[in-house]
Motif scaffolding. Structure first.
Motif, PDB file in Angstrom:
ATOM      1  N   ILE A   1       0.857  -1.178   0.000  1.00 26.92           N
ATOM      2  CA  ILE A   1       0.000   0.000   0.000  1.00 26.92           C
ATOM      3  C   ILE A   1       0.897   1.234   0.000  1.00 26.92           C
ATOM      4  O   ILE A   1       1.626   1.487   0.955  1.00 26.92           O
ATOM      5  CB  ILE A   1      -0.913   0.030   1.242  1.00 26.92           C
ATOM      6  N   ALA A   2       0.848   2.013  -1.086  1.00 29.52           N
ATOM      7  CA  ALA A   2       1.699   3.199  -1.185  1.00 29.52           C
ATOM      8  C   ALA A   2       1.112   4.370  -0.408  1.00 29.52           C
ATOM      9  O   ALA A   2       1.839   5.107   0.258  1.00 29.52           O
ATOM     10  CB  ALA A   2       1.889   3.590  -2.649  1.00 29.52           C
ATOM     11  N   GLN A   3      -0.199   4.549  -0.474  1.00 31.21           N
ATOM     12  CA  GLN A   3      -0.854   5.647   0.240  1.00 31.21           C
ATOM     13  C   GLN A   3      -2.348   5.381   0.268  1.00 31.21           C
ATOM     14  O   GLN A   3      -2.933   4.969  -0.737  1.00 31.21           O
ATOM     15  CB  GLN A   3      -0.580   6.995  -0.424  1.00 31.21           C
ATOM     16  N   ALA A   4      -2.968   5.587   1.422  1.00 32.90           N
ATOM     17  CA  ALA A   4      -4.410   5.369   1.542  1.00 32.90           C
ATOM     18  C   ALA A   4      -5.010   6.350   2.538  1.00 32.90           C
ATOM     19  O   ALA A   4      -4.646   6.341   3.714  1.00 32.90           O
ATOM     20  CB  ALA A   4      -4.691   3.925   1.984  1.00 32.90           C
TER      21      ALA A   4
ATOM     22  N   ALA B   1      -8.564   8.314   4.307  1.00 27.44           N
ATOM     23  CA  ALA B   1      -9.680   7.809   5.105  1.00 27.44           C
ATOM     24  C   ALA B   1     -10.748   7.141   4.247  1.00 27.44           C
ATOM     25  O   ALA B   1     -11.360   6.157   4.663  1.00 27.44           O
ATOM     26  CB  ALA B   1     -10.288   8.949   5.915  1.00 27.44           C
ATOM     27  N   SER B   2     -11.000   7.656   3.051  1.00 30.13           N
ATOM     28  CA  SER B   2     -12.040   7.097   2.186  1.00 30.13           C
ATOM     29  C   SER B   2     -11.442   6.346   1.003  1.00 30.13           C
ATOM     30  O   SER B   2     -12.018   6.297  -0.077  1.00 30.13           O
ATOM     31  CB  SER B   2     -12.959   8.219   1.686  1.00 30.13           C
ATOM     32  N   SER B   3     -10.282   5.746   1.191  1.00 21.92           N
ATOM     33  CA  SER B   3      -9.567   5.102   0.096  1.00 21.92           C
ATOM     34  C   SER B   3     -10.212   3.785  -0.322  1.00 21.92           C
ATOM     35  O   SER B   3     -10.716   3.027   0.509  1.00 21.92           O
ATOM     36  CB  SER B   3      -8.120   4.839   0.516  1.00 21.92           C
TER      37      SER B   3
ATOM     38  N   GLU C   1      -9.280   0.032   1.055  1.00 19.41           N
ATOM     39  CA  GLU C   1      -9.919  -0.785   2.089  1.00 19.41           C
ATOM     40  C   GLU C   1     -10.431  -2.097   1.500  1.00 19.41           C
ATOM     41  O   GLU C   1     -10.292  -3.159   2.114  1.00 19.41           O
ATOM     42  CB  GLU C   1     -11.070  -0.018   2.733  1.00 19.41           C
ATOM     43  N   ASN C   2     -11.004  -2.031   0.307  1.00 17.51           N
ATOM     44  CA  ASN C   2     -11.510  -3.238  -0.330  1.00 17.51           C
ATOM     45  C   ASN C   2     -10.381  -4.219  -0.622  1.00 17.51           C
ATOM     46  O   ASN C   2     -10.486  -5.417  -0.326  1.00 17.51           O
ATOM     47  CB  ASN C   2     -12.232  -2.866  -1.629  1.00 17.51           C
ATOM     48  N   ALA C   3      -9.284  -3.722  -1.174  1.00 16.18           N
ATOM     49  CA  ALA C   3      -8.145  -4.599  -1.494  1.00 16.18           C
ATOM     50  C   ALA C   3      -7.527  -5.183  -0.233  1.00 16.18           C
ATOM     51  O   ALA C   3      -7.164  -6.370  -0.193  1.00 16.18           O
ATOM     52  CB  ALA C   3      -7.095  -3.817  -2.281  1.00 16.18           C
ATOM     53  N   SER C   4      -7.412  -4.373   0.825  1.00 14.21           N
ATOM     54  CA  SER C   4      -6.806  -4.873   2.059  1.00 14.21           C
ATOM     55  C   SER C   4      -7.694  -5.917   2.726  1.00 14.21           C
ATOM     56  O   SER C   4      -7.199  -6.862   3.339  1.00 14.21           O
ATOM     57  CB  SER C   4      -6.525  -3.715   3.019  1.00 14.21           C
ATOM     58  N   ASN C   5      -9.020  -5.771   2.596  1.00 13.78           N
ATOM     59  CA  ASN C   5      -9.920  -6.788   3.147  1.00 13.78           C
ATOM     60  C   ASN C   5      -9.736  -8.116   2.423  1.00 13.78           C
ATOM     61  O   ASN C   5      -9.736  -9.187   3.044  1.00 13.78           O
ATOM     62  CB  ASN C   5     -11.373  -6.325   3.024  1.00 13.78           C
ATOM     63  N   HIS C   6      -9.589  -8.061   1.099  1.00  9.93           N
ATOM     64  CA  HIS C   6      -9.309  -9.284   0.343  1.00  9.93           C
ATOM     65  C   HIS C   6      -7.972  -9.887   0.777  1.00  9.93           C
ATOM     66  O   HIS C   6      -7.836 -11.108   0.904  1.00  9.93           O
ATOM     67  CB  HIS C   6      -9.276  -8.985  -1.155  1.00  9.93           C
ATOM     68  N   ALA C   7      -6.987  -9.035   1.002  1.00 13.69           N
ATOM     69  CA  ALA C   7      -5.668  -9.516   1.409  1.00 13.69           C
ATOM     70  C   ALA C   7      -5.742 -10.258   2.745  1.00 13.69           C
ATOM     71  O   ALA C   7      -5.114 -11.306   2.923  1.00 13.69           O
ATOM     72  CB  ALA C   7      -4.686  -8.355   1.506  1.00 13.69           C
TER      73      ALA C   7
ATOM     74  N   ASP D   1      -3.586  13.683   6.083  1.00 16.01           N
ATOM     75  CA  ASP D   1      -4.865  13.033   5.830  1.00 16.01           C
ATOM     76  C   ASP D   1      -4.771  11.946   4.770  1.00 16.01           C
ATOM     77  O   ASP D   1      -5.563  11.001   4.776  1.00 16.01           O
ATOM     78  CB  ASP D   1      -5.900  14.079   5.390  1.00 16.01           C
ATOM     79  N   GLY D   2      -3.836  12.081   3.874  1.00 11.30           N
ATOM     80  CA  GLY D   2      -3.696  11.092   2.804  1.00 11.30           C
ATOM     81  C   GLY D   2      -3.202   9.743   3.274  1.00 11.30           C
ATOM     82  O   GLY D   2      -3.173   8.783   2.487  1.00 11.30           O
ATOM     83  N   PHE D   3      -2.823   9.639   4.537  1.00 13.11           N
ATOM     84  CA  PHE D   3      -2.291   8.377   5.054  1.00 13.11           C
ATOM     85  C   PHE D   3      -3.094   7.848   6.243  1.00 13.11           C
ATOM     86  O   PHE D   3      -2.619   6.972   6.972  1.00 13.11           O
ATOM     87  CB  PHE D   3      -0.827   8.555   5.471  1.00 13.11           C
ATOM     88  N   VAL D   4      -4.316   8.344   6.421  1.00 18.13           N
ATOM     89  CA  VAL D   4      -5.131   7.927   7.565  1.00 18.13           C
ATOM     90  C   VAL D   4      -5.369   6.423   7.562  1.00 18.13           C
ATOM     91  O   VAL D   4      -5.181   5.735   8.577  1.00 18.13           O
ATOM     92  CB  VAL D   4      -6.481   8.677   7.575  1.00 18.13           C
ATOM     93  N   TYR D   5      -5.785   5.892   6.421  1.00 14.12           N
ATOM     94  CA  TYR D   5      -6.054   4.450   6.355  1.00 14.12           C
ATOM     95  C   TYR D   5      -4.761   3.646   6.349  1.00 14.12           C
ATOM     96  O   TYR D   5      -4.729   2.514   6.839  1.00 14.12           O
ATOM     97  CB  TYR D   5      -6.903   4.111   5.124  1.00 14.12           C
ATOM     98  N   SER D   6      -3.702   4.221   5.831  1.00 10.68           N
ATOM     99  CA  SER D   6      -2.399   3.550   5.872  1.00 10.68           C
ATOM    100  C   SER D   6      -2.019   3.231   7.313  1.00 10.68           C
ATOM    101  O   SER D   6      -1.597   2.110   7.636  1.00 10.68           O
ATOM    102  CB  SER D   6      -1.320   4.433   5.235  1.00 10.68           C
ATOM    103  N   TRP D   7      -2.173   4.202   8.202  1.00 12.96           N
ATOM    104  CA  TRP D   7      -1.801   3.996   9.606  1.00 12.96           C
ATOM    105  C   TRP D   7      -2.772   3.054  10.308  1.00 12.96           C
ATOM    106  O   TRP D   7      -2.381   2.315  11.221  1.00 12.96           O
ATOM    107  CB  TRP D   7      -1.717   5.338  10.332  1.00 12.96           C
ATOM    108  N   LEU D   8      -4.022   3.042   9.881  1.00 14.63           N
ATOM    109  CA  LEU D   8      -4.968   2.087  10.448  1.00 14.63           C
ATOM    110  C   LEU D   8      -4.539   0.662  10.131  1.00 14.63           C
ATOM    111  O   LEU D   8      -4.608  -0.230  10.989  1.00 14.63           O
ATOM    112  CB  LEU D   8      -6.372   2.358   9.895  1.00 14.63           C
TER     113      LEU D   8
END
Length: 207
Positions: A86-89, A91-93, A96-102, A117-124
């Motif tokens: 994941i290069a960057q994700a 909050a509304s990226s 999330e769908n790809a990471s759930n499959h992973a 803000d561009g990395f909110v989901y990355s840190w999650l």
């Protein structure tokens, strides 16, 4: 190895281009059916094919791109991959769908960290256990590492980056000391683990 991405503009396109420049192979999984391409960049996909790669459209003929197809594309893309980067994700990226499959397919997830803000989901994802991609050398070492199963795989993973004593490895893995000793011997004979001073073992540098 093969770099697999979606062919989309931005990071995905850069991944394909980097693989081609490095004389490697790359596959693009598209969110549509033949003969469509998405995005409509025929030159990008021609270059992938000319470099010995593949353009995969896992949908029926003439199926156009759609949000549902993009989600289905992500599932196929992740299923083909050994690990996901994941290069960057934000909050509304859509990541999330790809990471759930992973997670469902038990693929490793590596995340390049950043600030803002561009990395909110990355840190999650990192908080949930994804591996932090600190330097490209770490990724190169992971990709060159042997694929091990059973006790050998558990011991190799427990070694991590630093030297450890067999008793410490046994405590971490739950294996018996004899099982750890046998696994270390096998790994040493396979030239992927070395014994240092004071009876400590560590992974052999693969770079």
């Amino acid at each position: 190895g093969v770099v697999i991405s979606s062919g989309a503009d931005g990071t995905d396109a850069a991944a394909h281009e980097g693989a081609i420049e490095a004389k490697g192979r790359t596959w693009s999984v598209l969110g549509c059916g033949p003969p469509n391409v998405t995005p409509n960049n025929q030159e990008r996909f021609r270059q992938i094919l000319d470099a010995g790669g593949a353009v995969i459209r896992p949908f029926r003929e003439k199926t156009g791109p759609s949000p549902a197809c993009y989600k289905g594309r992500n599932r196929v893309l992740v299923a083909l991959a050994e690990l996901v980067i994941i290069a960057q994700a934000g909050a509304s990226s859509g990541t999330e769908n790809a990471s759930n499959h992973a997670r469902r397919l038990r693929r490793e997830i590596w995340v390049a960290p950043g600030v803002g803000d561009g990395f909110v989901y990355s840190w999650l994802l990192i908080d949930r256990g994804a591996r932090v991609l600190r330097h490209e050398s770490e990724l190169a070492e992971r990709l060159r590492a042997p694929k091990l199963e059973g006790a050998g795989g558990a011991v190799y993973e427990a070694l991590g980056a630093g030297p450890k004593h067999p008793d410490e490895i046994a405590a971490e893995t739950g294996l018996s000391t004899s099982a750890v000793a046998n696994a270390l011997l096998t790994l040493a004979l396979g030239d992927v683990v070395v014994e240092g001073s004071a009876g400590l073992f560590q992974r052999k540098t693969l770079l």
